[in-house]
Design a protein around this motif. Structure first.
Motif, PDB file in Angstrom:
ATOM      1  N   SER A 189       0.814  -1.219   0.000  1.00  0.00           N
ATOM      2  CA  SER A 189       0.000   0.000   0.000  1.00  0.00           C
ATOM      3  C   SER A 189       0.844   1.263   0.000  1.00  0.00           C
ATOM      4  O   SER A 189       0.405   2.311  -0.474  1.00  0.00           O
ATOM      5  CB  SER A 189      -0.932   0.009   1.211  1.00  0.00           C
ATOM      6  N   GLY A 190       2.076   1.188   0.512  1.00  0.00           N
ATOM      7  CA  GLY A 190       2.915   2.384   0.553  1.00  0.00           C
ATOM      8  C   GLY A 190       3.823   2.556  -0.644  1.00  0.00           C
ATOM      9  O   GLY A 190       4.603   3.518  -0.699  1.00  0.00           O
ATOM     10  N   LEU A 191       3.731   1.652  -1.611  1.00  0.00           N
ATOM     11  CA  LEU A 191       4.599   1.752  -2.782  1.00  0.00           C
ATOM     12  C   LEU A 191       4.178   2.913  -3.674  1.00  0.00           C
ATOM     13  O   LEU A 191       2.985   3.221  -3.798  1.00  0.00           O
ATOM     14  CB  LEU A 191       4.523   0.469  -3.607  1.00  0.00           C
ATOM     15  N   PRO A 192       5.136   3.562  -4.330  1.00  0.00           N
ATOM     16  CA  PRO A 192       4.765   4.563  -5.331  1.00  0.00           C
ATOM     17  C   PRO A 192       4.079   3.890  -6.504  1.00  0.00           C
ATOM     18  O   PRO A 192       4.327   2.720  -6.797  1.00  0.00           O
ATOM     19  CB  PRO A 192       6.114   5.172  -5.742  1.00  0.00           C
ATOM     20  N   ALA A 193       3.208   4.621  -7.181  1.00  0.00           N
ATOM     21  CA  ALA A 193       2.556   4.084  -8.368  1.00  0.00           C
ATOM     22  C   ALA A 193       3.600   3.892  -9.465  1.00  0.00           C
ATOM     23  O   ALA A 193       4.675   4.503  -9.443  1.00  0.00           O
ATOM     24  CB  ALA A 193       1.458   5.030  -8.842  1.00  0.00           C
ATOM     25  N   TRP A 194       3.299   3.030 -10.423  1.00  0.00           N
ATOM     26  CA  TRP A 194       4.230   2.771 -11.529  1.00  0.00           C
ATOM     27  C   TRP A 194       4.636   4.068 -12.222  1.00  0.00           C
ATOM     28  O   TRP A 194       5.809   4.278 -12.546  1.00  0.00           O
ATOM     29  CB  TRP A 194       3.568   1.816 -12.517  1.00  0.00           C
ATOM     30  N   ASP A 195       3.674   4.965 -12.441  1.00  0.00           N
ATOM     31  CA  ASP A 195       3.972   6.221 -13.121  1.00  0.00           C
ATOM     32  C   ASP A 195       4.826   7.157 -12.276  1.00  0.00           C
ATOM     33  O   ASP A 195       5.391   8.127 -12.805  1.00  0.00           O
ATOM     34  CB  ASP A 195       2.673   6.947 -13.506  1.00  0.00           C
ATOM     35  N   GLU A 196       4.924   6.883 -10.970  1.00  0.00           N
ATOM     36  CA  GLU A 196       5.741   7.724 -10.095  1.00  0.00           C
ATOM     37  C   GLU A 196       7.197   7.264 -10.052  1.00  0.00           C
ATOM     38  O   GLU A 196       8.054   7.977  -9.534  1.00  0.00           O
ATOM     39  CB  GLU A 196       5.159   7.726  -8.683  1.00  0.00           C
TER      40      GLU A 196
END
Length: 240
Positions: free
Chosen positions: A107-114
């Protein structure tokens, strides 16, 4: 690898098994393979590539026993074509993938686009079969030949930047494969990456496939990848 990645005391050394060590494991591997095949959870088929033909028939009986108990078919040999492959029914594959990796909170991971493009390239590289970072088939170019020693280290630092956090988190393991005739490797620790990647002999600035520095997801890293980013990456492949 699983013991090492789990931090178990007295886990095997951070390298591949030698041929002799692999041969010692064959009786155990054969017993497990025969048991799984007997329960319909595993099939072994003859193949001339890593993917058996659709018409390939699963081995049974004495032929199956002869193949799985022969060390020659268990030891990796990059220079020889694949003779036999392991497979399993799709429901077994799905069940195995659902339970093979530890549960992780993504849940705390950055989104792929980030993620930066360089970070995405490293993650996709670790997800691929070869996983090569350097060498003729790696994702990273070699440093310019005219760089001085300090300039070369600075260049390597910039190249390593998107990888380091994944290694530090225990998600990716970096390996050095020195010889095209063998699948033997040694693990490069986090604090040794800079000096290793600055060494032309380690990077393999040549044309041999599979020689140089590569990376692979650990069990935790693959769980993070599957739970956090693989879907987004697959969607990009499917929809451009």
């Amino acid at each position: 690898m699983a013991l090492r990645w789990a931090g178990v005391e007295d886990a095997p050394l951070p390298r591949s098994y030698t041929d002799d060590e692999q041969r010692e494991l064959v009786p155990q591997l054969a017993a497990v393979a025969l048991d799984l095949a007997g329960r319909g959870l595993l099939t072994i088929k003859e193949s001339q590539s890593h993917v058996p033909a659709a018409s390939a028939i699963a081995l049974t009986g004495s032929e199956l026993h002869e193949i799985v108990t022969n060390p020659a078919y268990w030891l990796g040999n990059p220079s020889s074509p694949c003779r036999f492959t392991l497979d399993c029914p799709q429901p077994v594959r799905v069940h195995w993938f659902d339970g093979a990796y530890p549960p992780v909170d993504t849940s705390g991971l950055p989104a792929w686009d980030e993620l930066t493009i360089a970070e995405r390239e490293v993650l996709v590289c670790a997800a691929e079969t070869s996983g090569m970072l350097t060498g003729a088939f790696g994702i990273w170019p070699d440093p310019p030949a005219d760089l001085g020693s300090m300039e070369r280290l600075d260049w390597v630092d910039r190249q390593l930047a998107p990888l380091l956090s994944f290694v530090r988190n225990g998600w990716i393991e970096v390996r050095h494969t020195p010889d095209a005739a063998s699948d033997a490797f040694t693990v490069i620790p986090l604090d040794g990456l800079r000096s290793a990647l600055a060494d032309p002999a380690v990077r393999n600035e040549g044309d041999d496939w599979g020689v140089g520095v590569g990376c692979i997801f650990t069990h935790t890293g693959l769980a993070v990848w599957r739970g956090g980013w693989s879907t987004a990456w697959s969607s990009r492949l499917n929809f451009g």
